[in-house]
Scaffold this motif. Structure first.
Motif, PDB file in Angstrom:
ATOM      1  N   GLY A   1      14.940 134.124  18.678  1.00 17.69           N
ATOM      2  CA  GLY A   1      15.724 133.476  19.726  1.00 17.69           C
ATOM      3  C   GLY A   1      15.779 134.291  21.008  1.00 17.69           C
ATOM      4  N   TRP A   2      15.280 135.526  21.000  1.00 19.57           N
ATOM      5  CA  TRP A   2      15.334 136.381  22.190  1.00 19.57           C
ATOM      6  C   TRP A   2      14.259 135.995  23.193  1.00 19.57           C
ATOM      7  N   ARG A   3      14.655 136.040  24.480  1.00 21.55           N
ATOM      8  CA  ARG A   3      13.763 135.795  25.607  1.00 21.55           C
ATOM      9  C   ARG A   3      13.978 136.935  26.600  1.00 21.55           C
ATOM     10  N   PHE A   4      12.891 137.592  27.022  1.00 23.55           N
ATOM     11  CA  PHE A   4      12.974 138.782  27.865  1.00 23.55           C
ATOM     12  C   PHE A   4      12.208 138.581  29.167  1.00 23.55           C
ATOM     13  N   MET A   5      12.868 138.921  30.288  1.00 23.56           N
ATOM     14  CA  MET A   5      12.270 138.825  31.607  1.00 23.56           C
ATOM     15  C   MET A   5      12.608 140.065  32.426  1.00 23.56           C
ATOM     16  N   ALA A   6      11.837 140.320  33.451  1.00 26.48           N
ATOM     17  CA  ALA A   6      12.161 141.414  34.366  1.00 26.48           C
ATOM     18  C   ALA A   6      13.365 141.038  35.225  1.00 26.48           C
ATOM     19  N   GLY A   7      13.540 139.750  35.463  1.00 28.45           N
ATOM     20  CA  GLY A   7      14.673 139.278  36.253  1.00 28.45           C
ATOM     21  C   GLY A   7      14.311 138.874  37.660  1.00 28.45           C
ATOM     22  N   ASP A   8      13.067 139.121  38.058  1.00 28.19           N
ATOM     23  CA  ASP A   8      12.648 138.741  39.413  1.00 28.19           C
ATOM     24  C   ASP A   8      11.602 137.623  39.398  1.00 28.19           C
ATOM     25  N   GLU A   9      11.403 137.001  38.241  1.00 28.33           N
ATOM     26  CA  GLU A   9      10.422 135.938  38.121  1.00 28.33           C
ATOM     27  C   GLU A   9      10.931 134.674  38.827  1.00 28.33           C
ATOM     28  N   SER A  10      10.079 134.053  39.601  1.00 31.73           N
ATOM     29  CA  SER A  10      10.436 132.805  40.288  1.00 31.73           C
ATOM     30  C   SER A  10      10.312 131.625  39.321  1.00 31.73           C
ATOM     31  N   ASP A  11      10.838 130.487  39.727  1.00 34.96           N
ATOM     32  CA  ASP A  11      10.685 129.276  38.922  1.00 34.96           C
ATOM     33  C   ASP A  11       9.203 128.928  38.765  1.00 34.96           C
ATOM     34  N   GLU A  12       8.445 129.113  39.833  1.00 34.42           N
ATOM     35  CA  GLU A  12       7.011 128.833  39.786  1.00 34.42           C
ATOM     36  C   GLU A  12       6.319 129.752  38.776  1.00 34.42           C
ATOM     37  N   TYR A  13       6.662 131.036  38.800  1.00 37.67           N
ATOM     38  CA  TYR A  13       6.101 132.009  37.852  1.00 37.67           C
ATOM     39  C   TYR A  13       6.431 131.590  36.423  1.00 37.67           C
ATOM     40  N   MET A  14       7.705 131.256  36.174  1.00 35.74           N
ATOM     41  CA  MET A  14       8.141 130.895  34.827  1.00 35.74           C
ATOM     42  C   MET A  14       7.519 129.575  34.374  1.00 35.74           C
ATOM     43  N   GLY A  15       7.184 128.715  35.313  1.00 35.02           N
ATOM     44  CA  GLY A  15       6.575 127.438  34.974  1.00 35.02           C
ATOM     45  C   GLY A  15       5.131 127.535  34.548  1.00 35.02           C
ATOM     46  N   ASN A  16       4.524 128.689  34.744  1.00 32.36           N
ATOM     47  CA  ASN A  16       3.128 128.894  34.360  1.00 32.36           C
ATOM     48  C   ASN A  16       3.088 129.560  32.982  1.00 32.36           C
ATOM     49  N   PRO A  17       2.660 128.853  31.941  1.00 32.73           N
ATOM     50  CA  PRO A  17       2.672 129.426  30.594  1.00 32.73           C
ATOM     51  C   PRO A  17       1.759 130.643  30.432  1.00 32.73           C
ATOM     52  N   ASP A  18       0.842 130.856  31.354  1.00 30.15           N
ATOM     53  CA  ASP A  18      -0.011 132.051  31.279  1.00 30.15           C
ATOM     54  C   ASP A  18       0.749 133.335  31.600  1.00 30.15           C
ATOM     55  N   ASN A  19       1.966 133.207  32.138  1.00 30.29           N
ATOM     56  CA  ASN A  19       2.752 134.379  32.541  1.00 30.29           C
ATOM     57  C   ASN A  19       3.700 134.897  31.469  1.00 30.29           C
ATOM     58  N   HIS A  20       3.726 134.287  30.305  1.00 33.39           N
ATOM     59  CA  HIS A  20       4.564 134.776  29.212  1.00 33.39           C
ATOM     60  C   HIS A  20       3.881 134.488  27.890  1.00 33.39           C
TER      61      HIS A  20
END
Length: 123
Positions: free
Chosen positions: A58-77
């Protein structure tokens, strides 16, 4: 330090350098900002684990500076074992037993602190 590649990604820590830091084999999702760019975890939250036969924490980890566009691209996670992300940022380890529905953010002093209780929509 560099060298491990997956789908064209060059990870900050190579696969042969990952150490067993926690006992869990459960999975999580993390962005490339952590695994490829080498950022510390700046925002983490835990949702109810998916019950699809896979060991999801259930954990999700981000740097915290990812944009919506970045998060919308499945290649980025990608999906990783939580232990793998612990190797990228050991600060998360004491927080891993938190219940689903909680979030932490890195404050101005560089410490991960309670952020909020997540609103989980009902089905």
């Amino acid at each position: 330090m560099f060298g491990f590649k997956k789908k064209g990604k060059k990870f900050v820590i190579s696969g042969d350098k990952i150490k067993r830091l926690i006992e869990s084999n459960e999975g999580c999702i993390a962005t490339d900002r952590i695994t490829v760019d080498g950022c510390k975890v700046g925002y983490m939250y835990r949702e109810e684990p998916y019950q699809n036969g896979n060991p999801d924490s259930g954990w999700r980890f981000m740097a915290g500076d990812e944009s919506d566009e970045y998060m919308g691209n499945p290649d980025n996670h990608s999906v990783y074992q939580v232990n793998t992300i612990c190797n990228f940022d050991r600060d998360i380890i004491p927080l891993l037993d938190s219940t689903p529905g909680i979030a932490y953010i890195r404050d101005e002093n560089g410490k991960l602190v309670f952020d909020e209780v997540l609103e989980v929509p009902e089905d």
